[in-house]
Design a protein around this motif. Structure first.
Motif, short mmCIF file in Angstrom:
data_model
loop_
_atom_site.label_atom_id
_atom_site.label_comp_id
_atom_site.label_asym_id
_atom_site.label_seq_id
_atom_site.Cartn_x
_atom_site.Cartn_y
_atom_site.Cartn_z
N SER A 96 43.81 27.07 -15.26
CA SER A 96 44.86 27.26 -14.28
C SER A 96 46.01 28.05 -14.88
O SER A 96 46.11 28.19 -16.11
CB SER A 96 45.39 25.91 -13.78
N ARG A 290 40.17 30.60 -2.09
CA ARG A 290 40.89 29.33 -2.15
C ARG A 290 40.59 28.57 -3.44
O ARG A 290 41.52 28.11 -4.14
CB ARG A 290 40.52 28.46 -0.95
N SER A 291 39.32 28.42 -3.77
CA SER A 291 38.95 27.56 -4.89
C SER A 291 39.14 28.22 -6.26
O SER A 291 39.48 27.54 -7.23
CB SER A 291 37.50 27.09 -4.74
N LYS A 292 38.96 29.53 -6.33
CA LYS A 292 38.96 30.20 -7.64
C LYS A 292 40.26 30.91 -7.99
O LYS A 292 40.51 31.20 -9.17
CB LYS A 292 37.81 31.21 -7.70
N GLU A 295 43.83 27.86 -5.80
CA GLU A 295 43.96 26.51 -6.38
C GLU A 295 44.44 26.56 -7.83
O GLU A 295 45.38 25.84 -8.20
CB GLU A 295 42.63 25.77 -6.27
N ASP A 297 46.03 29.03 -9.04
CA ASP A 297 47.26 29.83 -8.90
C ASP A 297 47.31 30.99 -9.88
O ASP A 297 48.35 31.27 -10.49
CB ASP A 297 48.50 28.94 -9.07
#
Length: 396
Positions: A96, A290-292, A295, A297
């Protein structure tokens, strides 16, 4: 660090003609963290790229592999790595943005964390130091990164100057075609930001895909994505645009979000679909975005995942959600100082309203177009200015 003959630079020599002598996984795994030299890690990573390039099903973007995870664990355990080894970060697992927020490496700042001003200051410092010490290949890479950051900040004159300098230094040290493929990022970012000169880059991208060079395999998907957007921006047939975009879907599905070009690849394809008003690929693009990217960021210079989500939501006629994403995009881009994309966000929201053309939509669009036009003029974005003027004319 390298001092002297640019041809003996430890990373550049690995990317010369032909494949280097492999640094075996067995040798890699035998060495402890204390004894494994940092200088050998790029070599092991390059072996991984060559292995991927030999796979006929390779999607043209680095994938999540045990080798990359192990190198990432080693590198992120260090307080910092020397500048000449920072290229390691391009394709190493990062969970992340928060995980690396406090690190001070150039690639992470500019292309994962999205701290553009910090990235600019660091890239200037590193490029100057490399030039002073005679590390010309590192200086060329640093100037190329600096140019990309300057595009994102809206300093187009600086970006052009430093991009030219990067190419000049690359030629001076005899850098191979892989360097120049990477160095094309700044001119392509600039063409997209100004919305001018994109058509001149299309033959370069098409030629690159036809060559099937093994050392370019990891960049194939981003070139395909750029071409999809280029066709869309220059009035290409929507079916041709979608055909180009579909070639990128294996990379969208298979690659992790931290892969070198993944954030930008999604940004390019989402915009291509938006430009030609085709929602056909939203079902694939949105869950991966959205997921990679959203989320974790990840924030790469010259992209914004919130803006991409706004485009996809609008394509899907989820207009209230799109409006929220446009607002979120403006907040993030404003905080980053990402002036070109901040201006584009206003334009794109206005375009959404005019495409919908519901009650009061023209009234909603006008102040956004006025704002976008002021920003385009201030920064120097002639192609976008023409788009805004054309839309304003429809309101008369």
């Amino acid at each position: 660090g390298f001092q002297g003959n640019p041809g003996s630079h430890p990373i550049r020599s690995l990317r010369g003609p032909g494949r280097p002598r492999p640094y075996s996984p067995q040798q890699f795994n035998r060495e402890s963290h204390a004894t494994r030299p940092i200088s050998l890690l790029p070599r092991r990573l390059l072996d991984e790229e060559w292995n991927e390039a030999g796979d006929p099903d390779f999607p043209g973007i680095p994938l999540d592999t045990p080798v990359r995870r192990e190198i990432s664990r080693i590198v992120l355990a260090m307080d910092r790595v020397p500048p000449e080894a920072e290229a390691l970060y391009m394709n190493l697992p990062v969970h992340s943005r928060v995980q690396v927020l406090d690190r001070n490496e150039l690639w992470l700042l500019g292309f994962v964390v999205g701290e553009l001003e910090r990235a600019r200051a660091l890239s200037e410092h590193q490029a100057e130091a490399a030039l002073r010490d005679g590390r010309l290949f590192e200086a060329a890479l640093g100037l190329s990164y600096l140019a990309q950051i300057e595009v994102a900040l809206g300093d187009f004159d600086g970006a052009q100057e430093h991009s030219r300098a990067a190419f000049d230094l690359g030629e001076r040290v005899g850098a191979n075609s892989t360097f120049f493929l990477n160095a094309m990022a700044a001119p392509s970012d600039l063409a997209r930001a100004r919305d001018e000169g994109i058509e001149a880059l299309v033959p370069i991208g098409e030629t690159n895909l036809r060559t099937h060079a093994p050392d370019h395999a990891y960049g194939r998907a981003i070139v395909q994505a750029f071409l999809a957007l280029a066709y869309a921006r220059t009035g290409g047939d929507p079916e041709a645009v979608l055909c180009a975009a579909r070639t990128v879907l294996p990379a969208v599905r298979q690659a992790p979000g931290w892969s070198q070009n993944y954030t930008q690849l999604l940004d390019l394809v989402c915009e291509a679909c938006w430009r030609v008003e085709r929602p056909d690929l939203v079902d694939v693009l949105e869950p991966n975005l959205r997921s990679k990217v959203l989320e974790p960021d990840f924030r790469r210079a010259n992209t914004d995942a919130r803006l991409s989500m706004a485009r996809l939501a609008a394509l899907s006629k989820r207009f209230d959600e799109a409006t929220e994403w446009f607002a979120a995009s403006r907040r993030v881009l404003g905080a980053q100082g990402a002036r070109p994309l901040r201006a584009i966000a206003d334009f794109e929201e206005a375009l959404m309203y005019l495409r919908r053309d519901g009650v009061a939509d023209r009234t909603r669009a006008r102040p956004l177009l006025d704002s976008a036009l002021r920003r385009f003029d201030s920064i120097g974005m002639p192609g976008w200015r023409r788009r805004a003027v054309d839309l304003l004319a429809t309101l008369e």
